[in-house]
Design a protein around this motif. Structure first.
Motif, PDB file in Angstrom:
ATOM      1  N   ILE A 119      10.943   1.692  -7.348  1.00 40.57           N
ATOM      2  CA  ILE A 119       9.726   1.565  -6.573  1.00 40.57           C
ATOM      3  C   ILE A 119       8.704   0.785  -7.029  1.00 40.57           C
ATOM      4  O   ILE A 119       8.196   0.055  -6.608  1.00 40.57           O
ATOM      5  CB  ILE A 119       9.596   2.818  -5.736  1.00 40.57           C
ATOM      6  N   SER A 120       8.302   1.385  -8.432  1.00 46.10           N
ATOM      7  CA  SER A 120       7.258   0.938  -9.050  1.00 46.10           C
ATOM      8  C   SER A 120       7.338  -0.544  -9.348  1.00 46.10           C
ATOM      9  O   SER A 120       6.612  -1.225  -9.502  1.00 46.10           O
ATOM     10  CB  SER A 120       7.181   1.853 -10.418  1.00 46.10           C
ATOM     11  N   LEU A 121       8.838  -0.820  -9.867  1.00 47.53           N
ATOM     12  CA  LEU A 121       8.920  -2.140 -10.391  1.00 47.53           C
ATOM     13  C   LEU A 121       8.714  -3.094  -9.217  1.00 47.53           C
ATOM     14  O   LEU A 121       7.975  -4.173  -9.353  1.00 47.53           O
ATOM     15  CB  LEU A 121      10.318  -2.078 -11.016  1.00 47.53           C
ATOM     16  N   ILE A 122       9.381  -2.709  -8.035  1.00 46.86           N
ATOM     17  CA  ILE A 122       8.956  -3.515  -6.931  1.00 46.86           C
ATOM     18  C   ILE A 122       7.468  -3.704  -6.538  1.00 46.86           C
ATOM     19  O   ILE A 122       7.254  -4.726  -5.996  1.00 46.86           O
ATOM     20  CB  ILE A 122       9.959  -3.034  -5.651  1.00 46.86           C
ATOM     21  N   ALA A 123       6.715  -2.399  -6.526  1.00 47.76           N
ATOM     22  CA  ALA A 123       5.720  -2.320  -5.940  1.00 47.76           C
ATOM     23  C   ALA A 123       4.789  -3.363  -7.115  1.00 47.76           C
ATOM     24  O   ALA A 123       3.850  -4.354  -6.594  1.00 47.76           O
ATOM     25  CB  ALA A 123       4.908  -1.016  -6.130  1.00 47.76           C
ATOM     26  N   PHE A 124       5.086  -3.250  -8.213  1.00 50.64           N
ATOM     27  CA  PHE A 124       4.143  -4.174  -9.080  1.00 50.64           C
ATOM     28  C   PHE A 124       4.513  -5.673  -9.060  1.00 50.64           C
ATOM     29  O   PHE A 124       3.493  -6.245  -9.099  1.00 50.64           O
ATOM     30  CB  PHE A 124       4.523  -3.782 -10.837  1.00 50.64           C
ATOM     31  N   THR A 125       5.872  -5.776  -8.771  1.00 49.09           N
ATOM     32  CA  THR A 125       6.113  -7.313  -8.609  1.00 49.09           C
ATOM     33  C   THR A 125       5.460  -7.818  -7.254  1.00 49.09           C
ATOM     34  O   THR A 125       4.917  -8.934  -7.301  1.00 49.09           O
ATOM     35  CB  THR A 125       7.789  -7.463  -8.265  1.00 49.09           C
ATOM     36  N   PHE A 168       0.827  -1.194   0.080  1.00 46.33           N
ATOM     37  CA  PHE A 168       0.047   0.028   0.085  1.00 46.33           C
ATOM     38  C   PHE A 168       1.000   1.341   0.109  1.00 46.33           C
ATOM     39  O   PHE A 168       0.709   2.128  -0.687  1.00 46.33           O
ATOM     40  CB  PHE A 168      -0.837  -0.104   1.409  1.00 46.33           C
ATOM     41  N   LEU A 169       1.971   1.341   0.914  1.00 47.59           N
ATOM     42  CA  LEU A 169       2.934   2.241   1.042  1.00 47.59           C
ATOM     43  C   LEU A 169       3.360   2.568  -0.405  1.00 47.59           C
ATOM     44  O   LEU A 169       3.710   3.769  -0.983  1.00 47.59           O
ATOM     45  CB  LEU A 169       3.732   1.824   2.105  1.00 47.59           C
ATOM     46  N   LEU A 170       4.038   1.502  -1.024  1.00 51.74           N
ATOM     47  CA  LEU A 170       4.881   1.376  -2.366  1.00 51.74           C
ATOM     48  C   LEU A 170       3.961   2.217  -3.480  1.00 51.74           C
ATOM     49  O   LEU A 170       4.228   3.100  -4.119  1.00 51.74           O
ATOM     50  CB  LEU A 170       5.246   0.373  -2.453  1.00 51.74           C
ATOM     51  N   VAL A 171       2.507   1.472  -3.329  1.00 53.01           N
ATOM     52  CA  VAL A 171       1.703   2.202  -4.556  1.00 53.01           C
ATOM     53  C   VAL A 171       1.596   3.527  -4.168  1.00 53.01           C
ATOM     54  O   VAL A 171       1.439   4.428  -5.358  1.00 53.01           O
ATOM     55  CB  VAL A 171       0.466   1.250  -4.545  1.00 53.01           C
ATOM     56  N   ILE A 172       1.321   3.986  -2.978  1.00 53.43           N
ATOM     57  CA  ILE A 172       1.001   5.287  -2.869  1.00 53.43           C
ATOM     58  C   ILE A 172       2.233   6.128  -3.203  1.00 53.43           C
ATOM     59  O   ILE A 172       2.171   7.187  -3.842  1.00 53.43           O
ATOM     60  CB  ILE A 172       0.830   5.749  -1.308  1.00 53.43           C
ATOM     61  N   LEU A 173       3.585   5.812  -2.909  1.00 52.93           N
ATOM     62  CA  LEU A 173       4.663   6.372  -3.369  1.00 52.93           C
ATOM     63  C   LEU A 173       4.832   6.565  -4.959  1.00 52.93           C
ATOM     64  O   LEU A 173       5.296   7.396  -5.272  1.00 52.93           O
ATOM     65  CB  LEU A 173       5.766   5.788  -2.736  1.00 52.93           C
TER      66      LEU A 173
END
Lengths: 220, 241
Positions: free
Chosen positions: B211-217, B10-15
């Motif tokens: 960050i986006s790559l990690i969040a999507f993964t 959740f945090l990563l997606v917001i970021l």
């Protein structure tokens, strides 16, 4: 080695007796080429269109003819007997050899028809066209034999075959179209060196992988 | 700590949403919260935060599907096949997303929805492979046979991907970063000078991108975990009846 030949010979002689695949395939090729003739009318399309359309006809005639080798075994219920008398590798190579001969025959007919019917289909560099023809037929036979083995176990064999084979054959077809275009323009063979390397590596990869996985497909 | 991954995601997606959409794009970035301008892209450069991760997941999902397919062939455990098919289903979804986002973006940047650029061709082929995989599965009724043959097909179809991913973009002229392009001055074909592929992305953009790559993964693994557990429950439920 001998078993490979026997399986090839069995398919070949039953084909000669029934002439099922050959007759249907020749008719298919004539129908496909005449459709192109009708759609073009008296207009002259640019040269590279002919290079593309040549391999389109080759692809679809392979798709309509090459699945027979395995599908007929399943339909006649002879696949179990076949697996009793020979090991999977020789079965695969025998079938592959038969498909190779079949596709060489059909593709030679297509080439002759094209040269006869389309004045624009002029190959200026025969050397590179023939080499591409050899390697291309080898690759098409390898991929379509292994896909045919998969398909023969499925329920809807006819429609599924081109669907499964198209993504696998596409890199080969694209390279073949490129080489044919360059051969029609009369460019030296060095111009398409990279494409030839792709063809060779595709052939080697496909035949090796097919031999490796065929065992698993065949054993029920 | 049970829900750690969910809160983290959740945090990563917001970021990613804030970091990807809010920072203004200016010609000479001064503070850390301004992205540099790329001529001809302007605000459209932001697609990299959303389009590239979907394309990456398409490939990752395929690799996972194939890995579990091979595992199934080795130990004939039907749960491996469930993992394989749910990864493939998600991969198909992300493949469609990558195609759509790319295509809409191409309309506004390159002028039309589709160009047959090598990368577009390869995502199209991947779409076809996924489609063929599911067509094959629906044509096989016996569970064991379906698992075996679809695993084999995924291996064979995988063999063609190196040609599309590594070879074709280097042989053909294309629009994506990394492929050949025509030099506007001399008219000669040359290697791409596009800044993105050499990873000359600005430092702050790179942070958001990863960050986006990690969040999507993480999102993918969560969805995958849920879907293969659902399949497993359905299977066990059916067996009880």
């Amino acid at each position: 080695m001998k078993k490979i030949y026997y399986i090839f010979y069995k398919d070949f002689s039953s084909e000669l007796r029934m002439r099922f695949a050959i007759n249907a395939l020749i008719m298919f090729v004539i129908v496909a080429v005449s459709t192109i003739l009708f759609s073009l009318g008296s207009e002259n399309a640019p040269q590279n269109v002919y290079a593309g359309m040549f391999w389109v006809v080759v692809f679809f005639s392979a798709m309509s003819g090459l699945s027979r080798t395995f599908v007929s075994e399943e339909e006649r219920g002879t696949s179990l007997i076949l697996s009793l008398i020979a090991n999977p590798i020789s079965i695969f190579l025998g079938k592959f050899l038969f498909n190779l001969v079949l596709i060489f025959f059909i593709n030679s007919i297509i080439t002759m028809l094209y040269m006869f019917l389309f004045q624009e289909f002029l190959i200026k560099n025969w050397m590179s066209f023939l080499l591409a023809f050899l390697l291309g037929n080898f690759g098409i036979a390898a991929s379509s034999t292994i896909i045919a083995a998969i398909i023969s176990k499925a329920n809807v064999k006819g429609t599924l075959y081109p669907v499964l084979a198209f993504p696998v054959l596409l890199p080969l077809i694209l390279m073949l179209i490129e080489i044919t275009k360059s051969a029609m323009e009369g460019n030296p063979i060095n111009d398409v060196e990279a494409e030839f390397l792709v063809l060779v590596s595709y052939d080697v990869i496909m035949i090796t992988a097919s031999i490796l996985v065929f065992d698993i497909i065949w054993r029920d | 700590m049970k829900n750690f991954w969910k809160y983290f995601l959740f945090l990563l997606v917001i970021l990613v949403l804030l970091g990807g959409l809010i920072p203004p794009i200016v010609e000479n970035p001064k503070s850390f919260f301004e992205f540099p301008l790329i001529r001809g892209l302007e605000d459209k450069a932001r697609i990299i935060f959303f389009h590239v991760p979907t394309a990456w997941l398409t490939v990752l999902a395929y690799l996972i599907a194939m890995y579990y397919g091979i595992r199934y062939l080795k130990n004939k455990n039907i749960y491996d096949d469930m993992k394989s098919v749910s990864a493939a289903a998600l991969g198909f979804l992300f493949c469609i997303l990558a195609t759509l986002t790319g295509s809409v973006w191409a309309k506004f940047t390159w002028g039309s929805f589709w160009h047959w650029d090598p990368r577009e061709t390869s995502i199209f082929i991947l779409l076809l492979i996924y489609g063929a995989y599911f067509a094959l599965r629906s044509a096989l009724e016996v569970e064991e046979k379906r698992a075996r043959l679809s695993a084999i097909y995924s291996i064979i179809a995988f063999l063609t991907t190196p040609f599309f991913i590594f070879i074709m973009p280097r042989l053909m002229i294309g629009l994506h970063p990394g492929s050949l392009e025509i030099d506007p001055v001399t008219g000669q074909v040359k290697a791409s000078a596009n800044p993105v592929i050499k990873f000359e992305m600005a430092a702050n953009m790179r942070v958001v991108f990863f960050i986006s790559l990690i969040a999507f993964t993480i999102l993918f693994f969560w969805l995958w975990n849920l879907s293969h557990r659902i399949l497993k429950l359905e299977y066990e439920n059916q067996k009880e009846i």
